[in-house]
Design a protein around this motif. Structure first.
Motif, PDB file in Angstrom:
ATOM      1  N   UNK A  52       0.713  -1.186  -0.013  1.00 22.22           N
ATOM      2  CA  UNK A  52      -0.010   0.068   0.078  1.00 22.22           C
ATOM      3  C   UNK A  52       0.899   1.322  -0.078  1.00 22.22           C
ATOM      4  N   UNK A  53       1.845   1.169   0.716  1.00 23.79           N
ATOM      5  CA  UNK A  53       2.611   2.452   0.881  1.00 23.79           C
ATOM      6  C   UNK A  53       3.612   2.602  -0.172  1.00 23.79           C
ATOM      7  N   UNK A  54       4.067   1.669  -0.851  1.00 25.07           N
ATOM      8  CA  UNK A  54       4.857   1.775  -2.111  1.00 25.07           C
ATOM      9  C   UNK A  54       3.989   2.083  -3.211  1.00 25.07           C
ATOM     10  N   UNK A  55       2.743   1.844  -3.308  1.00 23.94           N
ATOM     11  CA  UNK A  55       1.876   2.113  -4.462  1.00 23.94           C
ATOM     12  C   UNK A  55       1.739   3.841  -4.394  1.00 23.94           C
ATOM     13  N   UNK A  56       1.320   4.295  -2.975  1.00 23.15           N
ATOM     14  CA  UNK A  56       0.940   5.501  -2.800  1.00 23.15           C
ATOM     15  C   UNK A  56       2.098   6.470  -2.565  1.00 23.15           C
ATOM     16  N   UNK A  57       3.584   6.082  -2.680  1.00 27.03           N
ATOM     17  CA  UNK A  57       4.599   6.868  -2.608  1.00 27.03           C
ATOM     18  C   UNK A  57       5.002   7.063  -1.203  1.00 27.03           C
ATOM     19  N   UNK A  58       4.388   6.435  -0.213  1.00 25.75           N
ATOM     20  CA  UNK A  58       4.603   6.669   1.262  1.00 25.75           C
ATOM     21  C   UNK A  58       6.081   5.857   1.516  1.00 25.75           C
ATOM     22  N   UNK A  59       6.642   5.193   0.790  1.00 26.43           N
ATOM     23  CA  UNK A  59       7.729   4.651   1.138  1.00 26.43           C
ATOM     24  C   UNK A  59       8.489   4.117  -0.144  1.00 26.43           C
ATOM     25  N   UNK A  60      10.029   3.901  -0.309  1.00 32.32           N
ATOM     26  CA  UNK A  60      10.458   3.344  -1.311  1.00 32.32           C
ATOM     27  C   UNK A  60      10.528   1.872  -1.406  1.00 32.32           C
ATOM     28  N   UNK A  61      11.413   1.306  -2.341  1.00 33.03           N
ATOM     29  CA  UNK A  61      11.488  -0.113  -2.253  1.00 33.03           C
ATOM     30  C   UNK A  61      12.148  -0.752  -0.837  1.00 33.03           C
ATOM     31  N   UNK A  62      11.564  -1.846  -0.513  1.00 31.20           N
ATOM     32  CA  UNK A  62      12.218  -2.628   0.790  1.00 31.20           C
ATOM     33  C   UNK A  62      12.386  -4.061   0.249  1.00 31.20           C
ATOM     34  N   UNK A  63      13.838  -4.695   0.531  1.00 26.71           N
ATOM     35  CA  UNK A  63      14.044  -5.830   0.053  1.00 26.71           C
ATOM     36  C   UNK A  63      13.234  -6.881   0.459  1.00 26.71           C
ATOM     37  N   UNK A  64      12.886  -6.748   1.770  1.00 28.99           N
ATOM     38  CA  UNK A  64      11.948  -7.854   2.429  1.00 28.99           C
ATOM     39  C   UNK A  64      10.473  -7.992   1.915  1.00 28.99           C
ATOM     40  N   UNK A  65      10.144  -6.854   1.359  1.00 25.03           N
ATOM     41  CA  UNK A  65       8.812  -6.766   0.816  1.00 25.03           C
ATOM     42  C   UNK A  65       7.754  -6.407   1.990  1.00 25.03           C
ATOM     43  N   UNK A  66       8.303  -6.219   3.324  1.00 23.44           N
ATOM     44  CA  UNK A  66       7.369  -5.980   4.271  1.00 23.44           C
ATOM     45  C   UNK A  66       7.936  -4.579   5.079  1.00 23.44           C
ATOM     46  N   UNK A  67       6.744  -3.955   5.643  1.00 27.16           N
ATOM     47  CA  UNK A  67       7.104  -2.607   6.256  1.00 27.16           C
ATOM     48  C   UNK A  67       6.631  -2.885   7.718  1.00 27.16           C
ATOM     49  N   UNK A  68       7.778  -2.828   8.437  1.00 27.36           N
ATOM     50  CA  UNK A  68       7.414  -2.813  10.184  1.00 27.36           C
ATOM     51  C   UNK A  68       8.684  -1.459  10.681  1.00 27.36           C
ATOM     52  N   UNK A  69       8.219  -1.394  11.691  1.00 30.23           N
ATOM     53  CA  UNK A  69       9.036  -0.270  12.512  1.00 30.23           C
ATOM     54  C   UNK A  69       9.304  -0.424  13.930  1.00 30.23           C
ATOM     55  N   UNK A  70      10.034   0.268  14.650  1.00 27.74           N
ATOM     56  CA  UNK A  70      10.417   0.223  15.899  1.00 27.74           C
ATOM     57  C   UNK A  70       9.359   0.450  17.018  1.00 27.74           C
ATOM     58  N   UNK A  71       8.088   0.836  16.617  1.00 28.84           N
ATOM     59  CA  UNK A  71       6.830   0.839  17.375  1.00 28.84           C
ATOM     60  C   UNK A  71       5.948  -0.241  17.480  1.00 28.84           C
ATOM     61  N   UNK A  72       6.199  -1.237  16.715  1.00 27.81           N
ATOM     62  CA  UNK A  72       5.423  -2.215  16.233  1.00 27.81           C
ATOM     63  C   UNK A  72       5.059  -3.246  17.574  1.00 27.81           C
ATOM     64  N   UNK A  73       6.496  -3.425  18.429  1.00 27.41           N
ATOM     65  CA  UNK A  73       6.391  -4.356  19.466  1.00 27.41           C
ATOM     66  C   UNK A  73       6.424  -3.355  20.816  1.00 27.41           C
ATOM     67  N   UNK A  74       6.043  -2.433  20.872  1.00 27.17           N
ATOM     68  CA  UNK A  74       6.207  -1.698  22.199  1.00 27.17           C
ATOM     69  C   UNK A  74       4.958  -2.460  22.921  1.00 27.17           C
ATOM     70  N   UNK A  75       4.885  -2.481  24.335  1.00 30.09           N
ATOM     71  CA  UNK A  75       3.985  -2.877  25.244  1.00 30.09           C
ATOM     72  C   UNK A  75       2.783  -2.249  25.160  1.00 30.09           C
ATOM     73  N   UNK A  76       2.396  -0.948  24.668  1.00 29.35           N
ATOM     74  CA  UNK A  76       1.279  -0.260  24.501  1.00 29.35           C
ATOM     75  C   UNK A  76       0.784  -0.405  22.935  1.00 29.35           C
TER      76      UNK A  76
END
Length: 253
Positions: A52-76
């Motif tokens: 979704x993000x690649x198609x809308x220009x929100x991100x560039x190519x990522x080799x893994x084909x997945x978008x995750x970040x440092x906030x995903x695994x926070x306790x909240x």
């Protein structure tokens, strides 16, 4: 003449709301929300984000084909997949923010807006990483409503002061029209994405009450609320599936 025009506009709006409510209540019969913390479902929502993000220009190519970040695994943190007819159609992530847990992308992006308010004891729901698969939509235009229903369930559960929604300014009309969102910052660089993002805020309290009255498909029972937000269960490998309860909430309230 002006009064007649306003009356016609109000009537058209009411008719549109009624059609939306009927469509959504019917679709919710085939929807489930999954609180996702690991396994293949987690990879699936990361892939959906990326596509979704690649198609809308929100991100560039990522080799893994997945978008995750440092906030995903926070306790909240709460990551959800929205499934319709058994297929993943959208995803959304929330952080419940308080002085005890002041962790989320919007806190990092807009500290000048939020830190002082947190110190005063305000609490927020921060909704980010909204992504959809339009090709999998069960009907035109419904995915934002199916997905953002999660925000309304969360609001009923947490009783926070506001819901935060960082979005492109050009998308803000939707949030203003259906949630009375108010812009709180100029568009600026937002962590992890390329497009400038502005912070919008949806007040709780009376505003949420009116929204629930206008759109009853956003309603939920306490049981649904507890299943979705009672425990982030970060280490759960099997996703927890929750069926929408809008049609039952009056009897169970």
């Amino acid at each position: 003449m002006e009064a007649a025009a306003k009356g016609a506009s109000a009537g058209a709006s009411s008719k549109a709301d009624s059609l939306l409510n009927r469509t959504m209540m019917q679709l919710l019969e085939h929807v489930e929300y999954r609180l996702i913390t690991g396994g293949e479902d987690l990879e699936a929502i990361y892939r959906l984000r990326y596509q979704s993000y690649l198609k809308s220009g929100m991100c560039g190519p990522i080799a893994s084909g997945m978008f995750e970040d440092r906030w995903d695994n926070l306790p909240n943190s709460y990551r959800f997949g929205v499934y319709c007819y058994g297929e993943l159609v959208s995803t959304l992530r929330f952080h419940y923010i308080s002085a005890a847990q002041p962790y989320s992308p919007s806190i990092d992006a807009y500290p000048e807006v939020l830190l002082e308010r947190l110190a005063r004891g305000e609490t927020f729901i921060d909704g980010t990483r909204f992504a959809t698969d339009p090709d999998a939509a069960p009907a035109p235009g419904v995915l934002p409503f199916l997905t953002l229903r999660i925000a309304m369930v969360a609001s009923n559960y947490f009783g926070q002061d506001s819901v935060l929604t960082p979005v492109k300014v050009e998308h803000s009309h939707f949030y203003a029209r259906f949630f009375n969102a108010v812009q709180k910052s100029e568009a600026k660089q937002f962590p992890g994405v390329l497009a400038p993002i502005a912070l919008f805020e949806i007040p709780a309290g009376e505003n949420m009450r009116r929204t629930l009255e206008r759109f009853p498909f956003y309603q939920s029972t306490p049981t649904e609320q507890r299943l979705m937000f009672g425990n982030p269960a970060i280490n759960r490998l099997t996703p927890l599936s929750i069926v929408p309860t809008a049609k039952y909430y009056r009897a169970a309230a």
